[in-house]
Design a protein around this motif. Sequence first.
Motif, PDB file in Angstrom:
ATOM      1  N   SER A 192       6.151  38.219-109.277  1.00  0.00           N
ATOM      2  CA  SER A 192       6.982  38.205-108.022  1.00  0.00           C
ATOM      3  C   SER A 192       7.206  37.141-107.371  1.00  0.00           C
ATOM      4  CB  SER A 192       6.392  39.484-107.200  1.00  0.00           C
ATOM      5  OG  SER A 192       5.131  39.031-106.584  1.00  0.00           O
ATOM      6  N   TYR A 201       5.269  50.359-114.204  1.00  0.00           N
ATOM      7  CA  TYR A 201       5.919  51.163-113.341  1.00  0.00           C
ATOM      8  C   TYR A 201       5.262  52.506-113.236  1.00  0.00           C
ATOM      9  CZ  TYR A 201       9.475  53.041-110.348  1.00  0.00           C
ATOM     10  OH  TYR A 201      10.596  53.390-109.313  1.00  0.00           O
ATOM     11  N   GLY A 225      -0.018  41.554-104.801  1.00  0.00           N
ATOM     12  CA  GLY A 225       0.945  42.598-105.711  1.00  0.00           C
ATOM     13  C   GLY A 225       0.230  43.957-105.471  1.00  0.00           C
ATOM     14  N   LEU A 226       0.478  44.793-106.385  1.00  0.00           N
ATOM     15  CA  LEU A 226       0.226  46.214-106.438  1.00  0.00           C
ATOM     16  C   LEU A 226      -1.276  46.461-106.183  1.00  0.00           C
ATOM     17  CD1 LEU A 226       1.414  48.946-106.203  1.00  0.00           C
ATOM     18  CD2 LEU A 226       1.370  49.304-108.698  1.00  0.00           C
ATOM     19  N   LYS A 227      -1.988  45.340-107.110  1.00  0.00           N
ATOM     20  CA  LYS A 227      -3.599  45.625-106.815  1.00  0.00           C
ATOM     21  C   LYS A 227      -4.121  45.420-105.457  1.00  0.00           C
ATOM     22  CE  LYS A 227      -4.675  43.890-111.487  1.00  0.00           C
ATOM     23  NZ  LYS A 227      -5.373  42.539-112.333  1.00  0.00           N
ATOM     24  N   CYS A 256       4.883  42.913-108.111  1.00  0.00           N
ATOM     25  CA  CYS A 256       4.448  43.093-109.456  1.00  0.00           C
ATOM     26  C   CYS A 256       2.949  43.345-109.337  1.00  0.00           C
ATOM     27  CB  CYS A 256       4.426  41.837-110.228  1.00  0.00           C
ATOM     28  SG  CYS A 256       3.279  40.493-109.793  1.00  0.00           S
ATOM     29  N   GLN A 257       2.039  43.361-110.562  1.00  0.00           N
ATOM     30  CA  GLN A 257       0.906  44.115-110.685  1.00  0.00           C
ATOM     31  C   GLN A 257      -0.220  42.999-109.684  1.00  0.00           C
ATOM     32  OE1 GLN A 257       0.061  46.752-111.840  1.00  0.00           O
ATOM     33  NE2 GLN A 257      -2.093  46.644-111.456  1.00  0.00           N
ATOM     34  N   SER A 258       0.018  41.567-109.690  1.00  0.00           N
ATOM     35  CA  SER A 258      -0.784  40.659-109.174  1.00  0.00           C
ATOM     36  C   SER A 258      -0.373  39.796-108.261  1.00  0.00           C
ATOM     37  CB  SER A 258      -1.603  39.870-110.314  1.00  0.00           C
ATOM     38  OG  SER A 258      -0.747  38.972-110.936  1.00  0.00           O
ATOM     39  N   LYS A 315       2.976  57.756-108.993  1.00  0.00           N
ATOM     40  CA  LYS A 315       3.328  57.570-110.540  1.00  0.00           C
ATOM     41  C   LYS A 315       4.243  58.232-110.869  1.00  0.00           C
ATOM     42  CE  LYS A 315      -1.967  56.991-111.287  1.00  0.00           C
ATOM     43  NZ  LYS A 315      -2.951  57.182-111.793  1.00  0.00           N
ATOM     44  N   HIS A 320       3.380  52.828-108.735  1.00  0.00           N
ATOM     45  CA  HIS A 320       4.176  51.865-107.869  1.00  0.00           C
ATOM     46  C   HIS A 320       4.389  52.322-106.582  1.00  0.00           C
ATOM     47  CE1 HIS A 320       6.543  55.282-109.473  1.00  0.00           C
ATOM     48  NE2 HIS A 320       7.323  55.221-108.115  1.00  0.00           N
ATOM     49  N   ASN A 371      12.298  49.706-110.375  1.00  0.00           N
ATOM     50  CA  ASN A 371      11.788  48.755-111.592  1.00  0.00           C
ATOM     51  C   ASN A 371      13.032  47.776-112.444  1.00  0.00           C
ATOM     52  OD1 ASN A 371       9.985  47.468-113.607  1.00  0.00           O
ATOM     53  ND2 ASN A 371      10.201  49.222-115.094  1.00  0.00           N
TER      54      ASN A 371
END
Length: 77
Positions: free
Chosen positions: A42, A1, A63-65, A36-38, A76, A5, A11
């Motif tokens: 999530s 996070y 995700g976030l990617k 989530c990241q990928s 950030k 994000h 978070n």
Amino acid sequence: YAAGHIAGARNIPLGELETKLAGAVKNKALPLILVCQSGARSGRALATAKKLGFDNAQSLGGGLKAWAAAGLPVEKA
């Protein structure tokens, strides 16, 4: 996070979602997007949110990617 994000995101770790989601999001009828990241965690979080009555919950695919790869803003902490 802290590394990045989506603006306005909160978070809540997956392991704490069941106990903390209702306190963080009071109105279960509002749209809820889980990230989530990928996209893997999530997806699991989505099942928990639906079980808790968040019928308008969705998981952000990729995700976030995928969000960052599309050039969308990331904050950030």
